[in-house]
Design an enzyme around this catalytic site. Structure first.
Site: not given
Ligand code: SF4
Length: 345
Positions: A92, A105, A112, A116, A119, A336
């Site tokens: 995206e 962005c 990923c 996190c 996220c 975000c």
């Molecule tokens: Fe990966 Fe999301 Fe952490 Fe960014 S915020 S490093 S995309 S898990």
């Protein structure tokens, strides 16, 4: 013969290929301009090449195109586009309107691996690194969209899906294409790469003397809290991150930015602000406070305005440079940490 990705072919390779096939070698430069300056993705659009050259290219190479899969526009004008990649993966990018100009962005990986907790992308797991072409295409598309609105694209942030520094070579090559006069000719000062904090790669950026902005997703200056929010902190604790940032500042003379997502009862107390202020004593840094968008089913809560103001006031009393970032695109999950294609079918 299996076709090759034309955007992974160096100018020297292209010149050799043309020569071997009896074509004029100077056409390599024309092809380079079509691809990286004009952003074409169809050999037929390379109109200053003879038909024979276009046919030869078509028979030998392909473009790793992004196909728009789903486009959503929020009430504030923010547009999130989900792109389908050649291999069926999805990424995206988000186009954000600002004062007259646009920011895009972009994603650097499909999925990923860093997981996190706040996220949505992290829940997808890691699929693969994006190619240079796939990264630059997000910018080409954004530029076209901005121009369609009689505006222009002024900023690029690598804050979409993925950890840019774990796709180091492709991200840096993409930035080189974006900033080169033979590419999009944008200023590196308009580009921000945001990392979860990979110390060895931050040192590498310093050694490579990069001229774009570096942002670090910090989110807490307390070891245990950060480790809970960002598992990457267990591998690279705060002291190691700080040492790499000191090195970065020394070598590049630029001041990084800390991104700090304010989460109620997790990292928004005055004690958290004190830990942050103490951590920031080690190097010059700016702080972006990002307000959390509550998402359905999330374990996290938005920090009340009063709490946020007290947090910011505490930092400002310590002479720190603090900006509050209002999230855009709330109604389409484009803010975000909320990028994750929901259409995984
Ligand atoms: Fe990966 Fe999301 Fe952490 Fe960014 S915020 S490093 S995309 S898990």
């Amino acid at each position: 013969m299996e076709k090759k990705n034309i955007r992974e072919v160096s100018p020297e390779e292209m010149a050799a290929f043309l020569s071997v096939n009896g074509e004029k070698v100077f056409r390599a430069k024309q092809i380079e301009e079509w691809i990286w300056q004009k952003g074409v993705q169809d050999f037929e659009e390379m109109t200053n090449l003879p038909k024979s050259s276009r046919e030869l290219l078509k028979a030998t190479y392909y473009f790793d195109k992004l196909l728009p899969d789903c486009i959503q526009t929020a009430s504030d004008g923010t547009t999130k586009t989900a792109w389908l990649l050649n291999d069926g993966n999805r990424i995206e990018s988000v186009l954000i309107p600002g004062n007259e100009k646009y920011t895009v962005c972009v994603s650097s990986q499909a999925g990923c691996q860093l997981g996190c907790r706040f996220c949505a992308t992290g829940t997808l797991g890691f699929k693969r690194n994006l190619t240079v072409g796939e990264i630059v295409d997000q910018v080409f598309h954004a530029r076209k969209e901005a121009e369609c609105s009689s505006s222009s694209l002024s900023n690029i942030v690598f804050m979409g899906m993925g950890e840019p520094l774990l796709n180091y070579d492709h991200v840096l090559s993409a930035i080189q294409r974006i900033t080169s006069e033979k590419g999009l000719g944008m200023s590196p000062s308009r580009i921000t790469v945001s990392t979860a904090g990979i110390p060895a790669k931050i040192r590498q950026l310093a050694d490579d003397r990069v001229r774009f902005n570096l942002a670090v997703s910090l989110h807490s200056a307390k070891e245990n809290v950060r480790s809970q929010l960002m598992p990457v902190n267990r591998a690279y604790p705060l002291a190691e991150l700080a040492a790499s940032l000191i090195y970065f500042v020394e070598k590049t003379g630029t001041r990084p930015t800390f991104e700090y997502l304010l989460l109620h009862h997790i990292n928004d107390s005055l004690e958290d602000a004190r830990a942050l202020a103490d951590y920031c004593k080690q190097f010059p840094v700016k702080i972006n406070i990002i307000e959390y968008n509550p998402v359905e089913g999330s374990e996290f809560r938005h920090s009340p305005d009063k709490q946020r103001d007290a947090f910011v006031q505490f930092l400002e009393n310590r002479n720190m440079v603090v900006h509050i970032r209002k999230s855009k695109g709330k109604d389409i999950d484009a803010a975000c940490g909320q990028l994750a294609n929901k259409r995984k079918d």
